[in-house]
Design a protein around this motif. Structure first.
Motif, PDB file in Angstrom:
ATOM      1  N   VAL A  13       3.192 -21.023 -51.071  1.00 24.99           N
ATOM      2  CA  VAL A  13       3.367 -22.368 -50.516  1.00 24.99           C
ATOM      3  C   VAL A  13       2.156 -22.744 -49.666  1.00 24.99           C
ATOM      4  O   VAL A  13       1.636 -23.861 -49.782  1.00 24.99           O
ATOM      5  N   LEU A  14       1.693 -21.840 -48.826  1.00 26.19           N
ATOM      6  CA  LEU A  14       0.514 -22.122 -48.003  1.00 26.19           C
ATOM      7  C   LEU A  14      -0.698 -22.446 -48.870  1.00 26.19           C
ATOM      8  O   LEU A  14      -1.461 -23.368 -48.577  1.00 26.19           O
ATOM      9  N   ARG A  15      -0.854 -21.708 -49.941  1.00 21.02           N
ATOM     10  CA  ARG A  15      -2.007 -21.915 -50.829  1.00 21.02           C
ATOM     11  C   ARG A  15      -1.877 -23.220 -51.609  1.00 21.02           C
ATOM     12  O   ARG A  15      -2.791 -24.039 -51.625  1.00 21.02           O
ATOM     13  N   GLY A  19      -3.623 -25.560 -49.083  1.00 21.37           N
ATOM     14  CA  GLY A  19      -4.959 -25.050 -49.339  1.00 21.37           C
ATOM     15  C   GLY A  19      -5.348 -23.878 -48.448  1.00 21.37           C
ATOM     16  O   GLY A  19      -6.524 -23.589 -48.267  1.00 21.37           O
ATOM     17  N   LEU A  20      -4.366 -23.182 -47.878  1.00 26.75           N
ATOM     18  CA  LEU A  20      -4.623 -22.043 -46.988  1.00 26.75           C
ATOM     19  C   LEU A  20      -4.403 -20.745 -47.756  1.00 26.75           C
ATOM     20  O   LEU A  20      -3.405 -20.603 -48.464  1.00 26.75           O
ATOM     21  N   ARG A  21      -5.326 -19.821 -47.590  1.00 24.48           N
ATOM     22  CA  ARG A  21      -5.231 -18.550 -48.305  1.00 24.48           C
ATOM     23  C   ARG A  21      -5.416 -17.410 -47.319  1.00 24.48           C
ATOM     24  O   ARG A  21      -6.352 -17.399 -46.537  1.00 24.48           O
ATOM     25  N   ALA A  57      -1.949 -12.072 -39.998  1.00 22.71           N
ATOM     26  CA  ALA A  57      -2.671 -12.377 -41.236  1.00 22.71           C
ATOM     27  C   ALA A  57      -3.615 -13.543 -40.962  1.00 22.71           C
ATOM     28  O   ALA A  57      -3.246 -14.506 -40.277  1.00 22.71           O
ATOM     29  N   TYR A  58      -4.821 -13.453 -41.518  1.00 25.26           N
ATOM     30  CA  TYR A  58      -5.873 -14.433 -41.234  1.00 25.26           C
ATOM     31  C   TYR A  58      -6.290 -15.182 -42.489  1.00 25.26           C
ATOM     32  O   TYR A  58      -6.305 -14.632 -43.587  1.00 25.26           O
ATOM     33  N   GLY A  59      -6.675 -16.434 -42.295  1.00 21.34           N
ATOM     34  CA  GLY A  59      -7.198 -17.246 -43.385  1.00 21.34           C
ATOM     35  C   GLY A  59      -8.696 -17.041 -43.544  1.00 21.34           C
ATOM     36  O   GLY A  59      -9.337 -16.303 -42.791  1.00 21.34           O
ATOM     37  N   ALA A  60      -9.262 -17.720 -44.529  1.00 26.52           N
ATOM     38  CA  ALA A  60     -10.682 -17.585 -44.844  1.00 26.52           C
ATOM     39  C   ALA A  60     -11.579 -18.000 -43.682  1.00 26.52           C
ATOM     40  O   ALA A  60     -12.689 -17.491 -43.531  1.00 26.52           O
ATOM     41  N   ARG A  63      -9.020 -17.780 -38.768  1.00 29.65           N
ATOM     42  CA  ARG A  63      -7.925 -18.143 -37.867  1.00 29.65           C
ATOM     43  C   ARG A  63      -6.622 -17.489 -38.339  1.00 29.65           C
ATOM     44  O   ARG A  63      -6.359 -17.389 -39.538  1.00 29.65           O
ATOM     45  N   PRO A  64      -5.771 -17.069 -37.394  1.00 28.41           N
ATOM     46  CA  PRO A  64      -4.487 -16.472 -37.772  1.00 28.41           C
ATOM     47  C   PRO A  64      -3.570 -17.512 -38.421  1.00 28.41           C
ATOM     48  O   PRO A  64      -3.487 -18.641 -37.961  1.00 28.41           O
ATOM     49  N   LEU A  65      -2.917 -17.109 -39.507  1.00 27.32           N
ATOM     50  CA  LEU A  65      -1.960 -17.976 -40.201  1.00 27.32           C
ATOM     51  C   LEU A  65      -0.532 -17.453 -40.102  1.00 27.32           C
ATOM     52  O   LEU A  65       0.415 -18.195 -40.315  1.00 27.32           O
TER      53      LEU A  65
END
Length: 85
Positions: A13-15, A19-21, A57-60, A63-65
């Motif tokens: 869902v985030l991706r 657009g968050l991975r 967990a961190y994004g590209a 930043r922490p997601l």
């Protein structure tokens, strides 16, 4: 489309929708003995060792997601950790 977390994975869902991975995660695992309140919440009559897991967990962009803390009963669960590069 409406998200249903009983069937949709949060990382998907985030991706897809935002657009968050997730690109990396850190986890800390240690053994703890629960206090009386935790024993009651877990339905334990006597304290037993638990595995405590904290994860970020961190994004590209670095930043922490996602952040969570969990307790796992050692007698009733098994952990699987897979890492990739």
């Amino acid at each position: 489309r409406q998200v249903t977390f009983s069937t949709d994975l949060i990382y998907d869902v985030l991706r897809r929708q935002y657009g968050l991975r997730i690109v990396r995660a850190e986890r800390w695992i240690d053994a703890v003995l629960p206090d009386a309140e935790t024993c009651a919440l877990l339905g334990m009559t006597e304290p037993e060792p638990l595995l405590r897991i904290e994860s970020i967990a961190y994004g590209a962009n670095g930043r922490p997601l996602e952040h969570y803390r969990a307790l796992h009963r050692c007698q009733t669960s098994r952990l699987h950790v897979q890492t990739t590069t």
